[in-house]
Design a protein around this motif. Structure first.
Motif, PDB file in Angstrom:
ATOM      1  N   UNK A  56       0.866   8.759  -6.780  1.00  0.00           N
ATOM      2  CA  UNK A  56       1.144  10.194  -6.726  1.00  0.00           C
ATOM      3  C   UNK A  56       1.982  10.671  -7.903  1.00  0.00           C
ATOM      4  N   UNK A  57       2.626   9.760  -8.596  1.00  0.00           N
ATOM      5  CA  UNK A  57       3.590  10.139  -9.634  1.00  0.00           C
ATOM      6  C   UNK A  57       3.133   9.851 -11.050  1.00  0.00           C
ATOM      7  N   UNK A  58       1.918   9.386 -11.241  1.00  0.00           N
ATOM      8  CA  UNK A  58       1.538   8.987 -12.586  1.00  0.00           C
ATOM      9  C   UNK A  58       0.225   9.612 -13.025  1.00  0.00           C
ATOM     10  N   UNK A  59       0.145   9.847 -14.336  1.00  0.00           N
ATOM     11  CA  UNK A  59      -1.120  10.233 -14.934  1.00  0.00           C
ATOM     12  C   UNK A  59      -1.453   9.286 -16.094  1.00  0.00           C
ATOM     13  N   UNK A  60      -0.739   8.150 -16.131  1.00  0.00           N
ATOM     14  CA  UNK A  60      -0.953   7.140 -17.157  1.00  0.00           C
ATOM     15  C   UNK A  60      -2.202   6.323 -16.811  1.00  0.00           C
ATOM     16  N   UNK A  61      -3.162   6.278 -17.728  1.00  0.00           N
ATOM     17  CA  UNK A  61      -4.431   5.591 -17.463  1.00  0.00           C
ATOM     18  C   UNK A  61      -4.243   4.099 -17.211  1.00  0.00           C
ATOM     19  N   UNK A  62      -3.391   3.443 -17.999  1.00  0.00           N
ATOM     20  CA  UNK A  62      -3.170   2.003 -17.819  1.00  0.00           C
ATOM     21  C   UNK A  62      -2.523   1.714 -16.468  1.00  0.00           C
ATOM     22  N   UNK A  63      -1.575   2.547 -16.102  1.00  0.00           N
ATOM     23  CA  UNK A  63      -0.924   2.367 -14.815  1.00  0.00           C
ATOM     24  C   UNK A  63      -1.899   2.654 -13.680  1.00  0.00           C
ATOM     25  N   UNK A  64      -2.712   3.680 -13.850  1.00  0.00           N
ATOM     26  CA  UNK A  64      -3.722   3.994 -12.837  1.00  0.00           C
ATOM     27  C   UNK A  64      -4.669   2.831 -12.616  1.00  0.00           C
ATOM     28  N   UNK A  65      -5.091   2.172 -13.705  1.00  0.00           N
ATOM     29  CA  UNK A  65      -5.980   1.014 -13.595  1.00  0.00           C
ATOM     30  C   UNK A  65      -5.287  -0.136 -12.877  1.00  0.00           C
ATOM     31  N   UNK A  66      -4.032  -0.391 -13.227  1.00  0.00           N
ATOM     32  CA  UNK A  66      -3.285  -1.476 -12.584  1.00  0.00           C
ATOM     33  C   UNK A  66      -3.102  -1.190 -11.099  1.00  0.00           C
ATOM     34  N   UNK A  67      -2.844   0.063 -10.750  1.00  0.00           N
ATOM     35  CA  UNK A  67      -2.706   0.446  -9.336  1.00  0.00           C
ATOM     36  C   UNK A  67      -4.027   0.231  -8.609  1.00  0.00           C
ATOM     37  N   UNK A  68      -5.132   0.659  -9.246  1.00  0.00           N
ATOM     38  CA  UNK A  68      -6.456   0.456  -8.636  1.00  0.00           C
ATOM     39  C   UNK A  68      -6.744  -1.026  -8.414  1.00  0.00           C
ATOM     40  N   UNK A  69      -6.413  -1.851  -9.410  1.00  0.00           N
ATOM     41  CA  UNK A  69      -6.632  -3.299  -9.285  1.00  0.00           C
ATOM     42  C   UNK A  69      -5.796  -3.884  -8.142  1.00  0.00           C
ATOM     43  N   UNK A  70      -4.571  -3.422  -8.027  1.00  0.00           N
ATOM     44  CA  UNK A  70      -3.715  -3.923  -6.960  1.00  0.00           C
ATOM     45  C   UNK A  70      -4.232  -3.468  -5.600  1.00  0.00           C
ATOM     46  N   UNK A  71      -4.687  -2.233  -5.507  1.00  0.00           N
ATOM     47  CA  UNK A  71      -5.250  -1.747  -4.240  1.00  0.00           C
ATOM     48  C   UNK A  71      -6.478  -2.560  -3.848  1.00  0.00           C
ATOM     49  N   UNK A  72      -7.308  -2.873  -4.820  1.00  0.00           N
ATOM     50  CA  UNK A  72      -8.499  -3.687  -4.563  1.00  0.00           C
ATOM     51  C   UNK A  72      -8.096  -5.086  -4.079  1.00  0.00           C
ATOM     52  N   UNK A 102       0.825  -1.215   0.000  1.00  0.00           N
ATOM     53  CA  UNK A 102       0.000   0.000   0.000  1.00  0.00           C
ATOM     54  C   UNK A 102       0.855   1.260   0.000  1.00  0.00           C
ATOM     55  N   UNK A 103       1.970   1.234   0.726  1.00  0.00           N
ATOM     56  CA  UNK A 103       2.874   2.386   0.752  1.00  0.00           C
ATOM     57  C   UNK A 103       3.436   2.639  -0.650  1.00  0.00           C
TER      58      UNK A 103
END
Length: 130
Positions: free
Chosen positions: A80-96, A72-73
């Motif tokens: 905080x460092x990305x505006x890439x949509x694919x990366x944002x989705x992968x981060x969201x999936x990992x957080x979930x 989570x950290x």
């Protein structure tokens, strides 16, 4: 031993990718790529730690919680460092996935399914590798 070898290969591949980006991109893009690579590597390490912690849950159930905290950290740093949509989705999936594993552990599941976490971590590695 196989996990360590796989982790080293991933780290080397991500580092080489970052170096290649350095040669072909501007400083801002390079910094973002390096941040992505570093964070993906840290997440990979944390996911490996989570896999080991879940395997050894009967010995020390707090290890899994600590590994989830580390993931989570790193996700917070990456988000905080990305505006890439694919990366944002992968981060969201990992957080979930992390949330689901944490819920399972809180409910007493000594061997929660961490497949969504490992799959999402792999996706972050793919997104961070052009």
């Amino acid at each position: 031993m196989a996990k360590a070898t796989r982790h080293r290969r991933i780290t080397v591949a991500l580092t080489l990718t970052a170096l290649a980006l350095t040669a072909t991109a501007g400083c801002g893009a390079v910094d973002k790529a390096l941040d992505c690579v570093r964070t993906a590597d840290a997440i990979a390490t944390s996911v490996d730690n989570l896999q080991q912690a879940v395997s050894n849950a009967s010995n020390d159930p707090t290890q899994a919680s600590e590994a989830l905290d580390d993931i989570e950290k790193e996700l917070g740093n990456l988000g905080d460092k990305t505006d890439n949509a694919d990366l944002g989705k992968a981060v969201d999936d990992l957080q979930s996935g992390v949330g689901n594993v944490r819920d399972s552990i809180d409910k007493g599941d000594a061997t929660p399914d961490i497949t969504p976490v490992t799959d999402a971590a792999k996706e972050i590695g793919k997104v961070c590798t052009p």
